[in-house]
Structures are given as C-alpha cells and as structure tokens.
Design an enzyme around this catalytic site. Structure first.
Site, mmCIF file in Angstrom:
data_model
loop_
_atom_site.group_PDB
_atom_site.id
_atom_site.type_symbol
_atom_site.label_atom_id
_atom_site.label_comp_id
_atom_site.label_asym_id
_atom_site.label_seq_id
_atom_site.Cartn_x
_atom_site.Cartn_y
_atom_site.Cartn_z
ATOM 1 N N HIS A 87 0.573 -7.818 -0.347
ATOM 2 C CA HIS A 87 1.595 -9.053 0.013
ATOM 3 C C HIS A 87 2.424 -8.497 1.202
ATOM 4 C CE1 HIS A 87 2.550 -4.838 -0.847
ATOM 5 N NE2 HIS A 87 3.618 -5.052 0.138
ATOM 6 N N ASP A 89 4.851 -7.749 3.875
ATOM 7 C CA ASP A 89 6.466 -7.040 3.584
ATOM 8 C C ASP A 89 7.480 -7.998 4.266
ATOM 9 O OD1 ASP A 89 5.654 -4.970 2.447
ATOM 10 O OD2 ASP A 89 5.594 -3.794 4.337
ATOM 11 N N HIS A 123 -0.811 -6.582 2.668
ATOM 12 C CA HIS A 123 -1.686 -5.218 2.104
ATOM 13 C C HIS A 123 -1.581 -5.192 0.835
ATOM 14 C CE1 HIS A 123 2.394 -4.447 3.868
ATOM 15 N NE2 HIS A 123 2.437 -3.780 2.940
ATOM 16 N N ARG A 161 8.219 4.114 4.589
ATOM 17 C CA ARG A 161 8.031 3.489 5.488
ATOM 18 C C ARG A 161 9.252 2.785 6.859
ATOM 19 N NH1 ARG A 161 7.699 -1.944 2.624
ATOM 20 N NH2 ARG A 161 9.678 -3.009 3.443
HETATM 21 C C1 SIN Z 1 3.880 -1.164 1.548
HETATM 22 O O1 SIN Z 1 3.702 -2.240 0.333
HETATM 23 O O2 SIN Z 1 4.821 -1.853 2.416
HETATM 24 C C2 SIN Z 1 3.550 0.578 1.207
HETATM 25 C C3 SIN Z 1 2.299 0.198 1.215
HETATM 26 C C4 SIN Z 1 1.633 1.888 0.855
HETATM 27 O O3 SIN Z 1 2.389 2.532 -0.154
HETATM 28 O O4 SIN Z 1 0.361 2.421 1.433
#
Ligand code: SIN
Length: 285
Positions: A99, A101, A255, A270
């Site tokens: 995905h 974000d 990611h 985040r």
């Molecule tokens: C996310 O998906 O924005 C975070 C990725 C993660 O937790 O490694």
C-alpha cells in the site's frame, strides 16, 4: 560543525542508509537540503540509532510540510500527528499488504517518517517498492495503455467496518471517517512534482478499480500491476533495530509490513506529511 551527511545507496533503484545526523535535533538548512535531495533520489532513507520522542518526530516531519492526522489510528499522548501502530495478538497488523499511505484523500501524503519503538525478537521487517522502477520496466506499448487512465481509491478497502466494532466510540469514528472520505480518483501513472519522473500509482491497499475500463479489464490490469510491483528487483527490505527511523517518498513508493512476528508485540510511530494532488504529465523526465 560537520554538516555533511553520509548517504550510502542500498541498491540501484531504491533505498539508502544515512549516517552522521541526529534526527532528534533541529536540522540546519544545509542538512535538510541534503536529506531532501537524498529522499527524492533514493525514495526511502534509513537511519540507525535515532531515539526520537513523538514531539521531535513531529518537528522533523514538519520541516517537509503540513502533517496529516489519521481518521482512525490512535496517536501518541498529546501529539496527535504521531500515529501509534501497536500490534500484537489482540490487535493484529492491518498493513501486511502492498500500500501507499492514505491514497484515499485528494492530496495523498508526500512522505512519512516511521520510528521503531518496540520490536519483536525477530521478524517484522518492512519492504518498500519503487513505483518509478516498476513503471520504467514496462514496455512502451504498455506504458501507452496506462497513460491517462484513472483509478478509484477507497478508504474502506483497507479500513473495513468489522475491524472497528470494538466500541460505540470506535465505530462512530469509523463511520465519520467513511463519510468524510468518499472514494475518489487518481491517475494510474503519476508524475513526481519535483523530479518529473513517472511512477505507477495504484496500490492493493486502497485501489479498487480503473474507471476508464470495463470491470473485467480493470481487474486483469490491476492484478497484473499489483503483482508487477512485488518483483524483488524494485524493492528494498529493512530489518529493523530499536530506534531505527525510515523516511519515504510516499508519492512514488509503496510498502508492506511483514506480519510474521505474532504473538510478539511491535510498536512503531508514524508521522505523515501531506502532499499535493497527483497529476500525470508525460515527457517531464
Ligand atoms: C505503515 O504501513 O505505514 C507502517 C509500516 C510498518 O509498520 O512497518
């Protein structure tokens, strides 16, 4: 003071390790400029041993732009711009899919900063893929087919109702988020506003269909593109250590957070930096 950051590429297309910088302190303009250019070039940057507090992480992210406040994820105490991704057996991860974000808004994030706060003994890696490398690997006739196509992105594809029925308050927040974020369209290929490079901009997390095609054509094309982006050639995989930080360009990457660590706990913070409206301008780079 030495203001030169050390930047070491981790592969030809995506990822670099950055050293000789302390992210807990305000960056000088010279340091920020190097960081910014390294980010555009490498798309995701990794830093070791950066124990940033939520307020410091917010301050760092705010150097890049305005910050997004997530409609459903919980945030750090007193710092609503820092999402807390605290996953364990009773709160399993929901980001073990490819995905980009927050593509369910008109101006999806330009970038994000992720800090590792508590890690499982093993596992819990994150992988990033370059939408630029994936796009460049396509044949010219295929690129011509994608040019100008528009895809729908839908908040509820990843944030499904059944996950938010824990309490009336949680369910009300989810309903409000759905009402505020109706499905919308973005180009299938977008042009990076700074580098001018083209990148694939569909992701399995939020993209539901290509509206300019028939449903069957859309399914076939999206399935191909979702599989194409997962080629290891376009990726970098990060094995987290405590207090690592990653910064990525969310306009041209996607990611996947590997969910192999349950029942262990993993806590990440985040910050999400707002971006601009995606556009496609052929021939910019
Ligand atoms: C996310 O998906 O924005 C975070 C990725 C993660 O937790 O490694």
């Amino acid at each position: 003071m030495n203001e030169r950051l050390s930047v070491t590429a981790l592969g030809p297309y995506i990822g670099a390790l950055v050293a000789d910088v302390d992210l807990s302190r305000p960056l000088s303009d010279a340091q920020f400029e190097q960081l910014y250019h390294a980010l555009i070039r490498h798309q995701v940057l990794f830093f070791r041993n950066q124990p940033v507090t939520p307020a410091q992480q917010r301050a760092l992210a705010a150097r890049f732009g305005d910050l997004h406040i997530h409609p459903v994820y919980p945030h750090a105490p007193d710092v609503e711009e820092i999402i807390v991704l605290d996953t364990h057996d009773d709160n399993p991860p929901d980001n073990d899919n490819w995905h980009t974000d927050v593509t369910f808004i008109e101006t999806p994030p330009a970038g994000a900063i992720l800090a590792a706060k508590q890690l499982p003994e093993t596992g819990g890696d994150t992988l990033w893929a370059s939408g630029i490398a994936a796009y460049n690997a396509l044949s010219e006739p295929f690129k011509a087919l994608l040019a100008g196509l528009r895809a729908e992105h839908d908040f509820t594809k990843s944030f499904q109702e059944f996950k938010y029925r824990g309490s009336e308050e949680e369910h009300a927040r989810w309903r409000q988020a759905v009402a505020k974020n109706p499905p919308l369209l973005h180009p299938v290929v977008r042009t990076h506003p700074v580098s001018g490079k083209s990148a694939l901009f569909v992701n399995e997390g939020f993209t539901t269909r290509i509206v300019d095609l028939s449903p069957k054509e859309s399914d076939a094309l999206l399935n191909f593109l979702f599989a194409h982006i997962t080629k290891p050639e376009f990726q970098v995989r990060w094995r987290w250590q405590q207090d690592d930080v990653a910064i990525w360009d969310n306009r041209v990457t996607q990611h996947y957070a590997n969910a192999d660590y349950l029942p262990a706990r993993r806590i990440m913070h985040r910050a999400t930096i707002l971006g601009d409206k995606p556009f496609y301008q052929p021939g910019r780079a």
